[in-house]
Design an enzyme around this catalytic site. Structure first.
Site, PDB file in Angstrom:
ATOM      1  N   GLU A  87      -2.554  18.244   4.851  1.00 45.23           N
ATOM      2  CA  GLU A  87      -1.490  17.251   4.776  1.00 45.23           C
ATOM      3  C   GLU A  87      -0.215  17.948   5.252  1.00 45.23           C
ATOM      4  OE1 GLU A  87       0.876  14.383   1.622  1.00 45.23           O
ATOM      5  OE2 GLU A  87      -1.256  14.784   1.320  1.00 45.23           O
ATOM      6  N   ASP A 178      -2.599  -2.411  -5.462  1.00 39.40           N
ATOM      7  CA  ASP A 178      -1.776  -1.256  -5.128  1.00 39.40           C
ATOM      8  C   ASP A 178      -2.477   0.070  -5.427  1.00 39.40           C
ATOM      9  OD1 ASP A 178       0.304  -2.915  -4.319  1.00 39.40           O
ATOM     10  OD2 ASP A 178       1.201  -2.968  -6.317  1.00 39.40           O
TER      11      ASP A 178
END
Length: 264
Positions: A87, A178
């Site tokens: 990442e 979500d």
């Protein structure tokens, strides 16, 4: 906190840094390793988190070249013996020094973007409140792989920006859609936010979860215990089948975080 990278990822880090330095020659200021590799130890599916700082915006062609090259030295968690998931967050230093909120993120690479990258989609620069948390983390606990140590390169993030970033992050989780499919990460993220908003510190996910469990009413503990144990690799993650329990935990944790934020 480690002062050097873990030996088990040294080869991948060397390859990643070579890719970054080759693509960003002339604009690269620093590469910092942070997250699990530095603080708390890499777990089974932990990403390798890198912050890359440059001295100006990049042309789309440079972004595209870097992103595609990073794909060759990264892999989806658990699918490769040689590579972990990378990442990589890229920022322009003048967008965060002097500090302003929300700061701009130049772009980000992650395995969740692999499919988009394969179709040629490149994310553009966007405001990212999460950088307030990331930069606080990097200043507190990181290893400088290239360039200047983070404590010298970046100013401290003001407390009010750190608190607002935690609040803004919490506000994104409002209904089941979500967090559906990402239950463990959201549950652990809320535990870390609760810990950080209460203590002003940043801790590994499992450490923050233990702290929250000591303060959590009994009816919400099972969800966080499963998330923590699954993160540590000791149980199977079954949170997708605990819809009501996860929703109840998220609702309670959000209420506690919002109550603490309101006190600042």
């Amino acid at each position: 906190m480690r002062t050097s990278p873990p030996v088990e990822i040294a080869r991948q880090l060397s390859s990643a840094c070579e890719v970054i330095e080759r693509n960003l020659a002339g604009t690269l200021q620093a590469i910092h390793l942070f997250g699990s590799a530095v603080d708390g130890g890499l777990k089974l599916y932990s990403d390798i988190d890198l912050l890359v700082t440059i001295n100006g915006p990049l042309a789309e062609s440079v972004q595209r070249s870097l992103m595609m090259d990073l794909l060759s030295v990264s892999a989806w968690p658990g699918t490769s013996e040689a590579y972990r998931a990378l990442e990589v967050t890229v920022i322009v230093r003048e967008e965060v020094v002097p500090w302003r909120y929300p700061p701009m993120r130049e772009f980000q690479f992650g395995e969740w973007l692999r499919e988009q990258l394969g179709t040629g989609i490149i994310q553009s620069a966007i405001p990212d409140h999460d950088l307030a948390i990331l930069l606080t983390t990097v200043r507190q606990r990181s290893v400088c792989l290239v360039g200047t140590p983070a404590s010298e390169l970046f100013d401290p993030v003001p407390k009010e920006s750190f608190v607002k970033a935690l609040s803004d992050t919490t506000a994104q989780w409002n209904e089941e859609s979500d967090w559906q499919g990402d239950e463990r990460n959201v549950v652990l993220a809320l535990a870390r936010i609760w810990f950080s908003i209460s203590t002003g510190e940043i801790a590994p996910k499992d450490v923050a979860a233990s702290w929250v469990l000591e303060r959590l009413p009994h009816e919400y503990r099972a969800v966080l215990m499963v998330a923590q144990a699954a993160y540590l690799g000791t149980v199977r993650d079954d949170l997708a089948g605990r819809t009501k329990q996860v929703a109840s935990f998220v609702c309670y944790a959000k209420a506690m975080i919002e109550r603490i934020c309101a006190s600042y």
